[in-house]
Design a protein around this motif. Structure first.
Motif, short mmCIF file in Angstrom:
data_model
loop_
_atom_site.label_atom_id
_atom_site.label_comp_id
_atom_site.label_asym_id
_atom_site.label_seq_id
_atom_site.Cartn_x
_atom_site.Cartn_y
_atom_site.Cartn_z
N TRP A 1 0.84 -1.20 0.00
CA TRP A 1 0.00 0.00 0.00
C TRP A 1 0.87 1.25 0.00
N ALA A 2 0.44 2.22 -0.77
CA ALA A 2 0.86 3.63 -0.67
C ALA A 2 2.35 3.84 -0.43
N PRO A 3 3.21 3.49 -1.40
CA PRO A 3 4.63 3.76 -1.22
C PRO A 3 4.92 5.26 -1.26
N CYS A 4 5.98 5.65 -0.61
CA CYS A 4 6.45 7.04 -0.68
C CYS A 4 7.89 7.04 -1.16
N LEU A 5 8.16 7.74 -2.26
CA LEU A 5 9.49 7.82 -2.85
C LEU A 5 10.06 9.21 -2.60
N THR A 6 11.26 9.27 -2.02
CA THR A 6 11.92 10.55 -1.76
C THR A 6 13.40 10.45 -2.13
N HIS A 7 14.07 11.59 -2.12
CA HIS A 7 15.50 11.67 -2.37
C HIS A 7 16.09 12.72 -1.44
N ASP A 8 17.17 12.36 -0.76
CA ASP A 8 17.74 13.27 0.24
C ASP A 8 18.97 14.02 -0.25
N GLY A 9 19.20 14.00 -1.56
CA GLY A 9 20.37 14.64 -2.12
C GLY A 9 21.50 13.67 -2.38
N GLU A 10 21.44 12.49 -1.77
CA GLU A 10 22.46 11.47 -1.97
C GLU A 10 21.90 10.17 -2.53
N LYS A 11 20.74 9.76 -2.04
CA LYS A 11 20.16 8.51 -2.52
C LYS A 11 18.64 8.55 -2.42
N PHE A 12 18.03 7.55 -3.06
CA PHE A 12 16.59 7.40 -3.05
C PHE A 12 16.16 6.60 -1.81
N TRP A 13 15.00 6.97 -1.29
CA TRP A 13 14.39 6.26 -0.18
C TRP A 13 12.97 5.87 -0.58
N LEU A 14 12.57 4.67 -0.19
CA LEU A 14 11.23 4.19 -0.48
C LEU A 14 10.67 3.56 0.78
N VAL A 15 9.51 4.02 1.21
CA VAL A 15 8.83 3.39 2.34
C VAL A 15 7.51 2.81 1.85
N TYR A 16 7.09 1.73 2.46
CA TYR A 16 5.90 1.04 1.99
C TYR A 16 5.32 0.20 3.12
N THR A 17 4.07 -0.21 2.94
CA THR A 17 3.38 -1.10 3.87
C THR A 17 3.10 -2.43 3.19
N ASP A 18 3.31 -3.53 3.90
CA ASP A 18 2.84 -4.84 3.45
C ASP A 18 1.67 -5.21 4.36
N HIS B 1 2.50 -3.83 8.21
CA HIS B 1 3.92 -3.78 8.54
C HIS B 1 4.62 -2.80 7.60
N ASN B 2 5.32 -1.82 8.19
CA ASN B 2 5.94 -0.74 7.43
C ASN B 2 7.46 -0.92 7.35
N TYR B 3 7.99 -0.70 6.15
CA TYR B 3 9.41 -0.94 5.88
C TYR B 3 10.02 0.23 5.11
#
Length: 537
Positions: free
Chosen positions: A74-91, A103-105
């Protein structure tokens, strides 16, 4: 700038999260029970998008066997902090009833193509997590909270807690920073910072026709947050005849030249029953800032046509897709739940081989490979070589939504071993998931030889076809079915319960447990411009 027709990601592409990294835009969307997890599209002009990766593609990141329909990612969030990509998501392992197991990862990658890391577990207190990178270098994890006691609401608010990337965990206090408005069902939070203000964008009103984007702001990240003068900056809830319905769950992006856009999910209902066959899609709206508040141009009603930097390639949108089964499955295709692909399919000698596993609609291990329906009208066809021994072995072509709603033209056999063509349907079978009986009369066919299978969808009408041999003329088989059944509104749950969209593809089951293979030569998906499709022509 040219006017571009919404949606920008047609077909099942829900819960968009958008970022810009230099001149590149990326949108991540939910995939629910379909594997691999999370779709990420890329664009340079906000109008034309290409699927570039599905990052959750191995067992250590995602295993959804047993996840019910419309659970999973469900509902992933994609961001970038200036160095790398981050992805958070729920299973999501359970969503119906009083309890929700969510469960969030968090995963990360130096590039959008990967390699993406193994997941870091964050929490299980709710769903729709996002990650905000503050300008002081701190990272904040934001997600909604579930209260199974429903005191005062099951959707209990938006929680904030710091994430320590070095420690790989959430640290410090957790605070409920926003309880939402009277519209209720607050979820899908995203944090931003601009001109000294923290902005919290949330989704409210459920994912049905009362959906909305709600904006609030605060001078302090911990709140209190005051709600936008309009409360809901985007919604179709009070406008039942707007072209884009179910509008909500958004995210904000700024272009290089300082323009602001909001992407959001939406649905395009058809028929008198207002059914969204294509599921929840991704649309975009032009926005502007005034008095340090964000407003949607011509809003809060979403616009069907939007000014964008680029112009959509309509020729590509309507192009026929011919898929050969070479050494790698084309990126348009997905399968259900399992990371152990060698148990359900292989590609060799230019064919896709499906190994018959559990029944179509199984929540654990079924051999089904399909692509999204992206147009209201289309043709699809394939050629299959399959030698079943009895009625418990069947393979063929399916228009599929979930275990509760599908149409399935199969090559199977009678109990006496005579091969036949049989149409199976589970339309409108909620809550028991039973097949619709009686079946249309089966068609006896020779026990050997390839069979060409096809389906044509023209708006509401779905018709199956067949031919004996790959070069023979197609003949109709079975009645005309109601294609609008394969939709969110008929997906097996009541209001706010079905979240994916229609697929078309191939499947194989062997209920004898012998993993009998079915071999498919190719697959064709042909969009059709049809006069009943008022949003496309």
């Amino acid at each position: 700038m040219p006017l571009v027709r919404n949606p920008i990601l047609p077909g099942f592409n829900a819960d968009p999260s958008i970022i810009r990294v230099g001149e590149d835009y990326y949108i991540a969307t939910s995939t629910f029970e379909w594997y691999p997890g999370v779709q990420i599209h890329h664009s340079r002009d906000l109008a034309n998008w290409t699927l570039v990766t599905r990052p959750l593609n191995r067992k250590s990141q995602l295993d959804m066997r047993g996840d019910p329909d419309s659970c999973g990612v469900w509902a992933p969030c994609l961001t970038h902090d200036g160095e790398k990509f981050w992805l958070v998501y729920t299973d999501v392992k359970r969503k119906d009833g009083s309890f929700k197991d969510t469960h969030n990862y968090i995963v990360s990658s130096p590039t959008i193509d990967g390699p993406w890391s193994d997941p870091v577990f964050a929490n299980s207190s709710g769903f729709d997590p996002s990650l905000f990178h503050d300008d002081d270098g701190r990272k904040w994890f934001v997600n909604m909270l579930i209260d199974h006691r429903a005191r005062p609401r099951t959707f209990a608010g938006i929680a904030l807690q710091e994430f320590d990337p070095s420690a790989g965990k959430l640290v410090g206090p957790r605070k409920n920073i926003f309880y939402g408005t009277d519209l209720d069902l607050v979820e899908g939070p995203h944090l931003y910072k601009r001109n000294g203000w923290y902005y919290l964008l949330t989704a409210e009103g459920g994912t049905g026709y009362g959906h909305a984007c709600t904006l609030a702001r605060s001078r302090d990240i911990w709140g209190p947050y005051e709600v936008h003068p309009q409360q809901h900056i985007l919604s179709s809830k009070d406008h039942p005849f707007a072209a884009l319905q179910r509008a909500g769950h958004g995210d904000i992006v700024e272009t290089l030249d300082g323009k602001t856009y909001l992407v959001h999910l939406t649905g395009r209902p058809t028929t008198q029953e207002r059914r969204c066959v294509l599921g929840r899609e991704t649309a975009i709206q032009e926005a502007f800032w005034q008095d340090d508040w964000l407003y949607i141009k011509n809003g809060p009603i979403p616009s069907l046509f939007v000014d964008l930097p680029g112009e959509r390639d309509e020729q590509q949108y309507w192009a026929e897709r011919k898929y050969a089964f070479d050494s790698e499955l084309h990126k348009d295709f997905q399968w259900l739940r399992t990371p152990e692909t060698d148990r359900i399919f292989s590609l060799d000698n230019g064919k896709l081989t499906l190994f018959g596993r559990e029944s179509i609609g199984s929540w654990f291990e079924q051999s089904l490979v399909a692509r999204r329906q992206e147009h209201f009208s289309y043709d699809a066809e394939t050629v299959v070589d399959f030698s079943p021994e009895d009625e418990r072995q069947f393979a063929g072509l399916t228009a599929y939504y979930s275990r509760y709603n599908f149409f399935y033209l199969t090559v199977t056999a009678h109990s006496d071993g005579q091969r036949e063509l049989l149409i199976m349907s589970s339309e409108m079978s909620w809550p028991n998931g039973k097949l619709q009986l009686p079946f249309p009369e089966p068609k006896k066919i020779p026990n050997e030889g390839k069979v060409r299978l096809a389906v044509t969808v023209r708006g509401r009408d779905l018709q199956f076809w067949y031919a004996l041999g790959s070069d023979q003329e197609l003949q109709k088989i079975g009645p005309v079915f109601d294609a609008s059944i394969v939709s969110d509104e008929c997906g097996g749950h009541q209001v706010h319960g079905s979240f994916t969209g229609a697929f078309v593809g191939v499947a194989c089951s062997d209920l004898n447990g012998t993993a009998l293979p079915a071999r498919f030569d190719n697959f064709i998906y042909r969009p059709v411009s049809h006069h009943t499709d008022r949003y496309e022509v």
